[in-house]
Write a protein that holds these residues in place. Sequence first.
Motif, PDB file in Angstrom:
ATOM      1  N   THR A 133      60.038 -60.903  34.683  1.00  0.00           N
ATOM      2  CA  THR A 133      59.586 -60.441  35.987  1.00  0.00           C
ATOM      3  C   THR A 133      60.041 -61.384  37.103  1.00  0.00           C
ATOM      4  O   THR A 133      60.395 -62.540  36.867  1.00  0.00           O
ATOM      5  CB  THR A 133      58.054 -60.361  36.032  1.00  0.00           C
ATOM      6  OG1 THR A 133      57.506 -61.669  35.793  1.00  0.00           O
ATOM      7  CG2 THR A 133      57.524 -59.394  34.986  1.00  0.00           C
ATOM      8  N   LEU A 134      59.997 -60.873  38.311  1.00  0.00           N
ATOM      9  CA  LEU A 134      60.344 -61.675  39.483  1.00  0.00           C
ATOM     10  C   LEU A 134      59.482 -62.929  39.571  1.00  0.00           C
ATOM     11  O   LEU A 134      59.982 -64.030  39.824  1.00  0.00           O
ATOM     12  CB  LEU A 134      60.187 -60.830  40.754  1.00  0.00           C
ATOM     13  CG  LEU A 134      60.291 -61.570  42.085  1.00  0.00           C
ATOM     14  CD1 LEU A 134      61.640 -62.254  42.230  1.00  0.00           C
ATOM     15  CD2 LEU A 134      60.025 -60.617  43.250  1.00  0.00           C
ATOM     16  N   GLY A 135      58.179 -62.779  39.353  1.00  0.00           N
ATOM     17  CA  GLY A 135      57.287 -63.941  39.397  1.00  0.00           C
ATOM     18  C   GLY A 135      57.649 -64.975  38.349  1.00  0.00           C
ATOM     19  O   GLY A 135      57.574 -66.186  38.584  1.00  0.00           O
ATOM     20  N   GLY A 136      58.075 -64.485  37.167  1.00  0.00           N
ATOM     21  CA  GLY A 136      58.505 -65.394  36.113  1.00  0.00           C
ATOM     22  C   GLY A 136      59.765 -66.146  36.492  1.00  0.00           C
ATOM     23  O   GLY A 136      59.906 -67.338  36.212  1.00  0.00           O
ATOM     24  N   TRP A 137      60.703 -65.447  37.140  1.00  0.00           N
ATOM     25  CA  TRP A 137      61.935 -66.121  37.579  1.00  0.00           C
ATOM     26  C   TRP A 137      61.620 -67.255  38.550  1.00  0.00           C
ATOM     27  O   TRP A 137      62.192 -68.340  38.457  1.00  0.00           O
ATOM     28  CB  TRP A 137      62.865 -65.132  38.267  1.00  0.00           C
ATOM     29  CG  TRP A 137      63.279 -63.967  37.422  1.00  0.00           C
ATOM     30  CD1 TRP A 137      63.185 -63.850  36.058  1.00  0.00           C
ATOM     31  CD2 TRP A 137      63.847 -62.741  37.892  1.00  0.00           C
ATOM     32  NE1 TRP A 137      63.665 -62.627  35.648  1.00  0.00           N
ATOM     33  CE2 TRP A 137      64.080 -61.927  36.743  1.00  0.00           C
ATOM     34  CE3 TRP A 137      64.182 -62.255  39.149  1.00  0.00           C
ATOM     35  CZ2 TRP A 137      64.633 -60.653  36.856  1.00  0.00           C
ATOM     36  CZ3 TRP A 137      64.740 -60.997  39.248  1.00  0.00           C
ATOM     37  CH2 TRP A 137      64.966 -60.195  38.121  1.00  0.00           C
ATOM     38  N   ILE A 138      60.714 -66.983  39.466  1.00  0.00           N
ATOM     39  CA  ILE A 138      60.376 -68.003  40.472  1.00  0.00           C
ATOM     40  C   ILE A 138      59.648 -69.169  39.818  1.00  0.00           C
ATOM     41  O   ILE A 138      59.962 -70.343  40.073  1.00  0.00           O
ATOM     42  CB  ILE A 138      59.517 -67.381  41.593  1.00  0.00           C
ATOM     43  CG1 ILE A 138      60.335 -66.322  42.354  1.00  0.00           C
ATOM     44  CG2 ILE A 138      59.000 -68.450  42.547  1.00  0.00           C
ATOM     45  CD1 ILE A 138      59.520 -65.485  43.314  1.00  0.00           C
ATOM     46  N   SER A 139      58.679 -68.869  38.972  1.00  0.00           N
ATOM     47  CA  SER A 139      57.859 -69.934  38.387  1.00  0.00           C
ATOM     48  C   SER A 139      58.612 -70.756  37.352  1.00  0.00           C
ATOM     49  O   SER A 139      58.173 -71.849  36.982  1.00  0.00           O
ATOM     50  CB  SER A 139      56.592 -69.352  37.761  1.00  0.00           C
ATOM     51  OG  SER A 139      56.909 -68.498  36.689  1.00  0.00           O
ATOM     52  N   THR A 140      59.758 -70.255  36.865  1.00  0.00           N
ATOM     53  CA  THR A 140      60.561 -71.024  35.901  1.00  0.00           C
ATOM     54  C   THR A 140      61.880 -71.509  36.500  1.00  0.00           C
ATOM     55  O   THR A 140      62.717 -72.051  35.799  1.00  0.00           O
ATOM     56  CB  THR A 140      60.875 -70.189  34.647  1.00  0.00           C
ATOM     57  OG1 THR A 140      61.568 -69.002  35.031  1.00  0.00           O
ATOM     58  CG2 THR A 140      59.594 -69.811  33.909  1.00  0.00           C
ATOM     59  N   ARG A 141      62.063 -71.276  37.798  1.00  0.00           N
ATOM     60  CA  ARG A 141      63.299 -71.681  38.496  1.00  0.00           C
ATOM     61  C   ARG A 141      64.523 -71.181  37.713  1.00  0.00           C
ATOM     62  O   ARG A 141      65.410 -71.944  37.310  1.00  0.00           O
ATOM     63  CB  ARG A 141      63.341 -73.200  38.672  1.00  0.00           C
ATOM     64  CG  ARG A 141      64.240 -73.666  39.805  1.00  0.00           C
ATOM     65  CD  ARG A 141      64.257 -75.188  39.940  1.00  0.00           C
ATOM     66  NE  ARG A 141      65.054 -75.594  41.068  1.00  0.00           N
ATOM     67  CZ  ARG A 141      64.604 -75.833  42.297  1.00  0.00           C
ATOM     68  NH1 ARG A 141      63.311 -75.717  42.550  1.00  0.00           N
ATOM     69  NH2 ARG A 141      65.415 -76.194  43.274  1.00  0.00           N
ATOM     70  N   ALA A 142      64.574 -69.889  37.539  1.00  0.00           N
ATOM     71  CA  ALA A 142      65.539 -69.277  36.627  1.00  0.00           C
ATOM     72  C   ALA A 142      66.960 -69.268  37.180  1.00  0.00           C
ATOM     73  O   ALA A 142      67.186 -69.250  38.394  1.00  0.00           O
ATOM     74  CB  ALA A 142      65.101 -67.846  36.321  1.00  0.00           C
ATOM     75  N   SER A 143      67.902 -69.267  36.240  1.00  0.00           N
ATOM     76  CA  SER A 143      69.310 -69.078  36.559  1.00  0.00           C
ATOM     77  C   SER A 143      69.739 -67.732  36.002  1.00  0.00           C
ATOM     78  O   SER A 143      69.063 -67.154  35.151  1.00  0.00           O
ATOM     79  CB  SER A 143      70.156 -70.198  35.960  1.00  0.00           C
ATOM     80  OG  SER A 143      71.519 -70.056  36.329  1.00  0.00           O
TER      81      SER A 143
END
Length: 375
Positions: A184-194
């Motif tokens: 999810t979008l929130g997961g990408w932000i909270s994990t600083r995703a690449s």
Amino acid sequence: MKLPHFREWAEKEIGLDFHLRTPPQEEIPVQDPNLNEDFIREIKDKVDEVNTEKICRLMHSHGHTMQEIYALRYGQFDRVVDCVVYINSHEQAETVVKAAVKHNVVLIPYGGGTNVTQALLCNKEEKRMIVSVDVQRMNRVKWVDKTNMTACIEAGIMGRDLEKELSKFQVVLGHEPDSVEFSTLGGWISTRASGMKKNVYGNIEDIVINVKIVTPIGTITKSSDYPRISSGPDLNEIILGSEGNFGIITEAILRVREVPKVRRYGSIVFPDWESGYKFMYDVARSRVWPASIRLVDNIQFQFGMALKPEMHSKLKEYIDKLKKAYLLDVKGFDPNKMTAVTLLFEGNAETVSHQEKTIYSLASKHGGLKGGRDC
């Protein structure tokens, strides 16, 4: 699809025994929930759903590390969440967090469950009630501004759904981690995703303009949605990679781009790893970067070949054999040393054409041979 080459390769190269059977356990041990009745009573009519069923609690208590999947199949978890709360709005997130502070309850934000840093595992020493807050029902694109090329999107939306909704406005986000179908979008932000296409679209920190997060001291967000502000510190930098420790991310304002006019895939085969590595170094120095470029080693290359599906065209099968003969017999490539680079080009026709010309020219300097491509 049938994979006619996989079994032979797997048995020979990695020693996979297809006769070995290790069935999963019939029932996974799960502790009884430790419920804070005052907390549940305060929120149950103000949120979408409160679920204390065993299977629901279990599925919200692990991520996707090998350790966690193994425990799910053969073992057990030291502690699982006591309750799962589903929310569908920012206001419901505020309700849950306020009640948790009031009643001393632990909250763990939950998006797609693909976490690989053990952030979803519960502390076995925790005596308080642990609640998983599932945000997947917060999945709306609230608005798209095509003048400023920005969009406001709720944090629970899955990657594929996000791009599908944005396509209605003829824009894309372009962020594509390996878990894009499930995260999810929130997961990408909270994990600083690449993401796979970061060369064009950037990592998540390059895409996020503003974040709204519900914390124990209230809702926090930047006062403006400008892409850069000279005063600091930057709230986004504090939230990015915080793994849910500071609060529940509910929505974000993001950069979007026009749908690329050209999308083209490609591949290059190199005689060995060193040739591929030197090619990648030259590409980095050239600063002519496709949306995605990946060098795979020989084992990965062989694995990819073993996963080729059964061909139903005699012509394609014949062409495939010719290509293989050319590589091995004419060019003298060693099948136990060959490596490959996978490519994705995105942009306008002029940009993609320039990138292809540069990349394939650099590849030929290192003995690389151009593979197939699809438009």
